[in-house]
Design an enzyme around this catalytic site. Sequence first.
Site, PDB file in Angstrom:
ATOM      1  CG  PHE A   1      20.835 -96.672  66.404  1.00  0.00           C
ATOM      2  CD1 PHE A   1      20.990 -97.575  65.370  1.00  0.00           C
ATOM      3  CD2 PHE A   1      21.601 -96.824  67.548  1.00  0.00           C
ATOM      4  CE1 PHE A   1      21.891 -98.634  65.481  1.00  0.00           C
ATOM      5  CE2 PHE A   1      22.506 -97.863  67.665  1.00  0.00           C
ATOM      6  CZ  PHE A   1      22.642 -98.774  66.634  1.00  0.00           C
ATOM      7  CB  ILE A   2      17.661 -98.695  69.566  1.00  0.00           C
ATOM      8  CG1 ILE A   2      19.178 -98.727  69.792  1.00  0.00           C
ATOM      9  CG2 ILE A   2      17.004 -99.934  70.187  1.00  0.00           C
ATOM     10  CD1 ILE A   2      19.590 -98.641  71.248  1.00  0.00           C
TER      11      ILE A   2
ATOM     12  CB  THR B   1      17.496 -87.425  68.558  1.00  0.00           C
ATOM     13  OG1 THR B   1      16.630 -88.318  69.252  1.00  0.00           O
ATOM     14  CG2 THR B   1      17.902 -86.292  69.494  1.00  0.00           C
TER      15      THR B   1
ATOM     16  CG  ASP C   1       8.237 -84.337  73.749  1.00  0.00           C
ATOM     17  OD1 ASP C   1       8.555 -85.111  74.672  1.00  0.00           O
ATOM     18  OD2 ASP C   1       9.001 -83.456  73.316  1.00  0.00           O
TER      19      ASP C   1
ATOM     20  CB  SER D   1      26.562 -99.489  80.598  1.00  0.00           C
ATOM     21  OG  SER D   1      26.980 -98.519  79.644  1.00  0.00           O
TER      22      SER D   1
ATOM     23  CE1 TYR E   1      21.037 -91.372  78.506  1.00  0.00           C
ATOM     24  CE2 TYR E   1      23.142 -92.283  79.205  1.00  0.00           C
ATOM     25  CZ  TYR E   1      21.948 -92.415  78.526  1.00  0.00           C
ATOM     26  OH  TYR E   1      21.654 -93.587  77.878  1.00  0.00           O
TER      27      TYR E   1
ATOM     28  NE  ARG F   1      33.292 -96.065  76.912  1.00  0.00           N
ATOM     29  CZ  ARG F   1      34.114 -95.633  77.883  1.00  0.00           C
ATOM     30  NH1 ARG F   1      34.817 -96.522  78.579  1.00  0.00           N
ATOM     31  NH2 ARG F   1      34.215 -94.350  78.142  1.00  0.00           N
TER      32      ARG F   1
END
Length: 339
Positions: free
Chosen positions: A26-27, A50, A76, A141, A164, A232
Amino acid sequence: MTPYEALSLHLQEEPRRWLVTGAAGFIGSHLVERLLSLGQTVTALDNFSTGHRRNLAAVRLAVGEAWSRFRLIEGDIVDESVCREACRDIDIVLHEAAAASVPESVENPLKYHATNGTGFLNILVAARDGAVRRVVYASSSAVYGDDPRLPKEESLSPKPLSPYAATKLFDELYGRLFEELYGLPTVGLRYFNVFGPRQDPRGAYAAVIPSWVSLLAAGKEPVLYGDGGQTRDFCHVDDVVQANLLAAVTEGPVTGQVYNVAGGTSLTLLELFEVIRSALVDRRPEVAGLGLAKRPERAGDIRHSRASVEAIEKALGYAPLHGVASGLDASLDWYLRNP
């Protein structure tokens, strides 16, 4: 002219060679698109665990002939030799590759340490040995944990609540160490809740906005974990791109630091639902009658989150381009075309 506008002109005049890890994500795909559009040469590294090839296909369509300055390495970051190959003849690394699901990290902490911990260390070693000029890396965050003090300032003591979050704190420690010990300039970016086009509502980085838009558009009630009072701080992907490029090129005493990347405001999840439902009504009138399906709160989730962006504004000249409403307006058509 804003600092970001000035930076964009500077990059066109003095192009660089970039490595984007997690480039099919995505990013990462937005970073690749922006860099190519600014005349840069981009090497992409992704294992497609992903990330999606369709994201790179969308970039290729968007940038046209600039695609000739793009090279893909399929591999990877847990493989040290792949990282060394990727960092060869690179000026700047933008490190986005990560496993990014809090619930999955609770179930499988070893996977998260391997990808987010060892994988990032491999990139740092390869960047050091390849004479890379700067490494900008994605933190989160989540490192703040559930500290009740708001807004979250970078000086707060980290209190990770999940594997994570712990791996992202690990990355920050190694980022600082490599600058101090080896002279490799690094900048960490603590992303708050990022959203925008190409965000997979079913993927590991499945934030609440694309997930809820997708379900509402399908006539289904979104799932709310907890009571909806959680807050959020949402950040559009365009602002994440801005922060990365500013962190990569800005001169002065800006490296060896971590900065919040966010909008600097917050909404409760119940308020967010109303914003999304209102934005959808014109396109999908039937959503007016839909509500939320409530479920128990999930382990590792943070109750309240709002960032101070004062440090990144002062150091890098960062200025958010979107609020939640304008960012949603810029993203909604994509979400609806890609359910």
